[in-house]
Each structure stands twice: as structure tokens, then as C-alpha cells.
Write an enzyme that holds these catalytic residues in place. Structure first.
Site, PDB file in Angstrom:
ATOM      1  N   GLU A  17       0.873  -1.170   0.000  1.00 19.03           N
ATOM      2  CA  GLU A  17       0.000   0.000   0.000  1.00 19.03           C
ATOM      3  C   GLU A  17       0.907   1.215   0.000  1.00 19.03           C
ATOM      4  OE1 GLU A  17      -1.639   3.174   2.197  1.00 19.03           O
ATOM      5  OE2 GLU A  17      -2.205   1.484   3.490  1.00 19.03           O
ATOM      6  N   CYS A  69      -2.637   8.278   4.178  1.00 15.17           N
ATOM      7  CA  CYS A  69      -2.519   7.797   2.805  1.00 15.17           C
ATOM      8  C   CYS A  69      -3.828   7.933   2.052  1.00 15.17           C
ATOM      9  CB  CYS A  69      -2.048   6.350   2.792  1.00 15.17           C
ATOM     10  SG  CYS A  69      -3.084   5.233   3.778  1.00 15.17           S
TER      11      CYS A  69
END
Length: 705
Positions: free
Chosen positions: A280, A319
């Protein structure tokens, strides 16, 4: 190795504690950190309070990674993999309760990283919520076994003597997680929970800037006494080269930069030795405002609130934060002014321990300087700062006094405007802080195109009450985004938010976002298991799966409804006597229930139907007859029937036909915390010609004794 010493608490050197690792059931800290770096603090990397700059901890060299991996594969796997899913799920619930009881201490440590109470809630309570969710899903959605069956039985022979099943079993290695600094608790627990539920031990490598908070959470979990030996280890410090110790038995979950992710993907451990890698990475997420959502609408207000929340929560260090604000060109000025007004009205920048502060500093001065540099890149590419600035802001100190605190990592929220929405930098450069850029679009196709220029993102928002706009936008951006939030006035209050992944839904994104997938309920448990196709006889498949297969050995005798769970075995069977179905039965059922469908009541119409020879019995009449044929009526260990699954009607039954039923114990799943369990029964209804009339599963709750 002599670099480390065993200790119950971190070693104190010059009043700056070392963050400890937890390896092979023991807490470890580096032994030989002398004052060789000129800091006078005993060496190592010094972690500073994000608001005051005061030293709070040190991170030294990491322990022996190979030893940790060996302990996980041997001791950890042996202790954990043998526990059934429900027992693992109960441990997760207990860990969540232990962390909940320790929240005050964790919040205090979290404040030193720059987190406000709301930020700490996102990280700490969010991580605890993941544990609770998987603790619940593990007991509700998984059998109380150690193996998962994937899909239906595949018959591979004419006579049913040979077939196949797909099985999921725990990886025999370790789940090695490498985490980012922004979520030291949630980032660990969102990887740990599904791995633990899958029966795979975890090694946690936290990011150095916030490692002290991860260590504190791990201490709570270890001190709870709930963890099997070797199920969780913590490696603090640099673990460079950790992949050399891993192979196809292991899985790696990485959260961090796209550059590091690419480096990991090219490693021989992944390419040659078959390590499972989930990444990720960077994500330039977008939020799109529909043309209907003009000033004064609920959608406009919800959109602006979401943008400001994502700019300021965790000081923009998420994020999933909104980096690109994509709006109709005609309302671009209105959105800028609305964002400015909301920031001025709602955002109080300062020490997170001060009363009334709603946004804290970034995690470190180095991170603040990195964000300033990236904003500089955006400005150089044509961006204009229209809200905020890069100057040291005036902030609220812990004493409540407003002043410039240059020693802290403070940065005011910054919104940039790009006259040219196609400027490459705005779609490529991520300033990982309280920064977003606003772009204007012409029409829905243009909005979709701009959103997709991010090259793959974790999440996007589409804010509109226009169904046609929403449908076209969602269809256009979905292949480029891991999650899409549709925001309108009806869900403005109930929405979980653009930047908040939930454990029930997948988290991850294609392309630049890393291409990985985490969470998503039980889906993520399978990331830590391996699927195998098993072929064999019905008896072989039954023994391997714990689920009875047609054609396998079955045991007749005492009615299985008379057996408690402690005596019941897979394959215990009851075969009923036949019952004739009459025309009176069909007409009575039609009259009693009101189901007068022509196939049951009109001979001519039924004959004209290609599926029926004439009037036929109702399917649910036959299921009711089957229950009467197999049920043992007296009180006993069967407590309740709670459902039917996979019901299929195969052969019509005409008046005068006979039906009989065989009922076989198919799967048995005791509940860990109750005095009963679930039994799934294979029910087959046959006619006098031994043709299958119906098949289905009967679900019952049965007492253990």
C-alpha cells in the site's frame, strides 16, 4: 549476539528511554549505544516531541531478524495454527478489550507524535475496532475449524466415487509487516488481526518516528496473557535486508513509499522464492464535486467539510487524504472561499495537549520540511497557494498562549490552485501533510479523466445528488480506485468519511497505490492462507475437510437428533419412511397458504408448461413434509432450527408420488463460548423412483451435552 540485553523495561540512558523490541517471548534493547553521535543522549535515533521538540525516546539497532522469523515459524505457528477460528476470534476480542482499558496511556503517548485526541481516536480506537470486527466476523462467518472450504464439491466421475474440493489452510510461515509512521496502532492491528485469525504469527516492524507508541500497544497485548507464544513479535530499528530470511511460506505487508514498494517487488525473495507481497503506497486521492452541488446545497457543504477534514485530520498525514479537489470550473472560486472560511472557523493549530486545539503538528520537523519541499515543487510547477502559507504559523501552546513555536513541526493547512488542471505535478507529487490542490473541470468526462491521472489511488469521493452524474463518474473512476465514496446530503452525517478505511471493506488501490488489498472482512484472512485443490474419494474428502460428502461412509442407528454435540459425528444419518403426496394435500396447502399458482391448481395450464407433467405439489409443501418425516418430536439436544440454505427443487412431484428423506450430519461447529453449537445437515428428498426431488442444508443449534 552480544549487542542486546534482556530487560523487562526499556533501558534508560541520559533520561531518554530506548524503545524495546519483543522477540522470542522477551523484551530486548541494544546494549552498546554509546554517545558516539555527539548528542550526549547515548546514541541511536532520537525521537522528539512533535510539538515541543523535547526528546522522548531513542531507537537503536534492531534484534536478529532471522531469530525472530525462526521463532515465528516454529513456536508461533505450532501454538497458533492448531487453534480453531473461533478461539482465535475470542483472543482478538480479548486483545481489543485490553487495549481499550489502556487507551488513556496510549493517548498520552500519541500526543507526543502530534496527534490530537481526535487523531488518536482514528489511530488507536480505529485499530481496536479492527480487532473487535475480526473477533466478531471470525465467530459469525467462519466455521470452528482450522481449514476453510472454498466453493462446492466438484464431481469428477460418473458414479460419484471421485471428486475434488478447494481448501484454504494457514501459511506455514510468518506475516511480516512493515508499517508507516502515520498510524502506529491501526497500521499494526489492521494487518495483525486477519493474519492472527488465519493462524499465522506476525512480526511487526514499525516506522521509527512513532515506534514508541507501537511498542506500548504491543506491551499491552503481551501483558494481557492472551497471545499464544510466538504469535506476535516486534522489531524496532532498521530491518534492512529482512526479505533474505523469507520464502514461499511467508507473507509481507508493506505500507510506505512507492519507491520502496518497487524495490521490494524486485527482490529475489518475491521473484524467485515466492514471498507473498502486499503493498500500500503513495496515493494522490481525489474528491469530485458534481455540477448540481452548488453553494447552499447540502452536497456543497458536505464536500467542503470533507475536504477540510482530510486536510487537517492527522495533520494531513494519511494515505487516504484528499490531495486533489476536482470541482466544476464555474464554482472553483466559491469552493476556495468556502474552504478558507471553514479552516478559519474550525481549525485551531497547536500543541495537541492544549485546550481547544483541533490540529496538531506533523510527526517531526524533518517531515514538515519534506512537506514544504513538496509544496515548493507544486508551486514551481504552476500551483498558486490560495489558502495558508509555508511560514511558521502562530499556534496555541500547551499553556494556552498563542505564539510561533519554531521547535515544533507545525504547518498551517495549504490549498493550492492550478490554472492548468493537466499539470503533471499535481497528479504525481504528494505533499504528505495538510496540503491539497484544487482543479476545475468542464464536464463529467473531464472530471473522470482528471481523477484517473493519479495513476491509481486508494480512494475517491464523488459528491452529488444527481444520479446520472454519479453513475457516470463512479463507472469511469472505479477501475483506477480501490474504494469510491458517494457523498450526498442524505449520508453527510452517517458517512464514515473519505479518509477512513473500515475493516468490512477492502483497503488498497491499483497502480501507484501499490496494487495491494487489505481488510475487506474475511477476504483479508485468505491473504494469509493458501488454497489447494484436493482430489480423492468421498471418504478422503470428508476426512480432509471435516464435511461429509455424498458417497462417503454414513452411520445409521439411533436417530441423530437424539445425540448431543459430544456424541454426534459427521456422517450420522437418518433415512425416513416414504409418504404419499395426494391431490387433497396439494389443494389443502393451496387453500391454507394462499399459494394458488396455476401449476398446482390448473391441470390444463400445468400441462402446457414445459417443466410440469400436470398439476404438481408445491416445493414448500414437500419441504414441510420432509421436516415431518425426519424430525424427532420429543425434547432433546436439538434446540432450534435456524434456517435452510442451498435449497433446490430438481424433480416435480405429481399426485400419487411418494417422497422420503435422508438427513446426514454434514458439518459440526461447536461454539467456543456457548453450551451449544451449529450442525449443518445434508437433506435429500427422493421419490419412489429414487430420483432426487430436492436438496438443501438444514441448520440447527444442538446442545453440547
Amino acid at each position: 549476539m552480544t549487542l542486546f540485553q534482556d530487560t523487562d523495561r526499556p533501558v534508560q540512558t541520559a533520561d531518554v528511554p530506548l524503545v524495546a523490541s519483543y522477540v522470542a517471548g522477551r523484551w530486548w534493547t541494544p546494549r552498546d549505544l554509546d554517545a558516539t553521535d555527539g548528542s550526549g543522549r547515548g546514541g541511536g535515533t532520537v525521537l522528539a516531541d512533535a510539538a515541543t521538540g523535547a526528546p522522548v525516546a531513542r531507537v537503536g539497532a534492531a534484534p536478529d531478524v532471522a531469530a525472530a522469523v525462526d521463532h515465528a515459524r516454529s513456536t508461533g505457528h505450532a501454538a497458533l495454527a492448531g487453534l480453531p477460528f473461533h478461539r482465535r476470534a475470542l483472543v482478538l476480542k480479548g486483545l481489543a478489550q485490553a487495549l481499550t482499558a489502556a487507551k488513556d496511556d496510549l493517548y498520552a503517548l500519541s500526543a507526543a507524535t502530534g496527534a490530537t485526541p481526535r487523531d488518536s481516536m482514528i489511530d488507536i480506537d480505529g485499530g481496536i475496532g479492527v480487532l473487535f470486527t475480526y473477533g466478531s466476523k471470525g465467530r459469525r462467518e467462519l466455521p470452528n475449524t482450522t481449514t476453510l472450504i472454498d466453493g462446492a464439491h466438484e464431481n469428477l466421475s460418473r458414479d460419484g466415487s471421485f471428486g475434488g474440493r478447494h481448501l484454504w489452510r494457514s501459511l506455514p510461515g510468518v506475516a511480516f509487516q512493515v508499517n508507516a509512521f502515520n498510524f502506529p496502532v491501526w497500521g499494526m492491528l489492521e494487518k495483525f488481526a486477519p493474519a492472527f485469525l488465519a493462524g499465522v504469527p506476525s512480526i511487526v516492524k514499525p516506522a521509527t518516528p512513532t515506534a514508541e507508541l507501537t511498542e506500548a500497544a504491543v506491551r499491552v497485548m503481551v501483558d494481557s496473557g492472551l497471545l499464544p507464544d510466538g504469535a506476535l513479535q516486534l522489531i524496532v530499528g532498521s530491518a534492512r535486508g529482512f526479505l533474505q530470511h523469507l520464502d514461499l511460506r511467508d507473507a509481507v505487508g508493506f505500507t510506505g513509499s512507492a519507491d520502496t514498494g518497487r524495490m521490494l517487488r524486485r527482490d529475489d525473495a518475491v521473484i524467485v522464492r515466492g514471498v507473498e507481497l502486499t503493498c500500500e503506497a503513495d496515493s494522490v486521492n481525489a474528491a469530485i464535486l458534481g455540477p448540481d452541488a452548488v453553494g447552499g446545497t447540502a452536497e456543497f457543504d458536505a464536500f467542503v467539510a470533507s475536504v477540510v477534514t482530510e486536510m487537517t485530520a492527522k495533520a494531513g498525514q494519511k494515505c487516504t487524504a484528499i490531495r486533489r479537489v476536482i470541482v466544476p470550473a464555474s464554482v472553483l472560486d466559491d469552493v476556495v472561499e468556502a474552504v478558507r472560511a471553514r479552516i478559519e472557523a474550525k481549525v485551531v493549530l497547536g500543541d495537541p495537549r492544549a485546550e481547544g486545539v483541533t490540529m496538531g503538528p506533523l510527526v517531526s520537523v524533518a517531515q514538515r520540511d519534506e512537506v514544504r519541499a513538496r509544496v515548493g515543487d507544486l508551486v514551481a510547477a504552476g500551483g498558486e497557494i490560495v489558502v495558508g502559507s509555508l511560514d511558521d504559523p502562530e499556534v496555541v501552546g500547551v499553556d494556552g498562549v498563542r505564539r510561533v513555536m519554531a521547535e515544533g513541526a507545525f504547518l498551517a493547512p495549504v490549498l493550492l490552485r492550478f490554472a492548468d488542471a493537466d499539470t503533471p505535478a499535481v497528479h504525481e507529487v504528494e505533499a504528505f501533510g495538510p496540503v491539497a490542490s484544487i482543479l476545475g473541470y468542464r464536464d463529467v468526462a473531464d472530471a473522470v479523466r482528471l481523477a484517473n491521472l493519479g495513476g491509481g489511488s486508494l480512494v475517491a469521493t464523488v459528491c452529488s445528488a444527481d444520479p446520472a452524474f454519479v453513475a457516470e463518474a463512479v463507472e469511469g473512476i472505479s477501475p483506477w480506485h480501490g474504494r469510491v465514496l458517494v457523498l450526498d446530503g442524505s449520508v453527510a452525517r452517517s458517512s464514515t468519511g473519505h479518509g477512513s478505511p473500515v475493516p468490512h471493506l477492502v483497503h488498497g488501490g491499483p497502480g501507484r497505490a501499490g496494487g495491494g488489498t487489505e481488510l475487506g472482512g474475511i477476504r483479508s484472512v485468505l491473504h494469509f492462507m493458501r488454497r489447494t485443490a484436493l482430489q480423492g474419494s468421498p471418504d478422503t474428502l470428508t476426512r480432509a475437510t471435516g464435511e461429509w460428502h455424498a458417497g462417503a461412509t454414513a452411520t445409521d442407528g439411533i436417530h441423530p437428533f437424539r445425540k448431543p454435540l459430544s456424541q454426534l459425528r459427521v456422517g450420522d444419518r437418518f433415512a425416513s419412511q416414504p409418504r404419499q403426496v395426494t391431490l387433497d394435500d396439494i389443494e389443502h396447502f393451496s387453500s391454507f397458504t394462499g399459494d394458488t399458482f396455476y401449476a398446482h391448481m390448473d391441470e390444463d395450464a400445468a400441462v402446457a408448461n414445459p417443466f410440469f407433467p400436470g398439476r404438481v405439489a408445491h416445493g414448500y409443501l414437500l419441504v414441510s413434509f420432509a421436516a415431518g418425516l425426519f424430525v424427532d418430536p420429543d425434547p432433546g439436544p436439538v434446540l432450534a432450527n435456524y434456517g435452510l440454505e442451498n435449497l433446490r427443487f430438481v424433480t416435480p412431484v405429481s399426485p400419487g408420488d411418494e417422497v422420503r428423506v435422508t438427513l446426514t450430519a454434514k458439518a459440526i461447529s461447536p461454539r467456543e463460548s456457548e453450551e451449544y453449537g451449529e450442525v449443518r445437515w445434508d437433506a435429500v428428498l427422493l421419490n419412489q423412483r429414487d430420483e432426487t426431488v430436492a436438496t438443501y442444508d438444514v441448520l440447527t443449534l444442538v446442545a453440547k451435552s
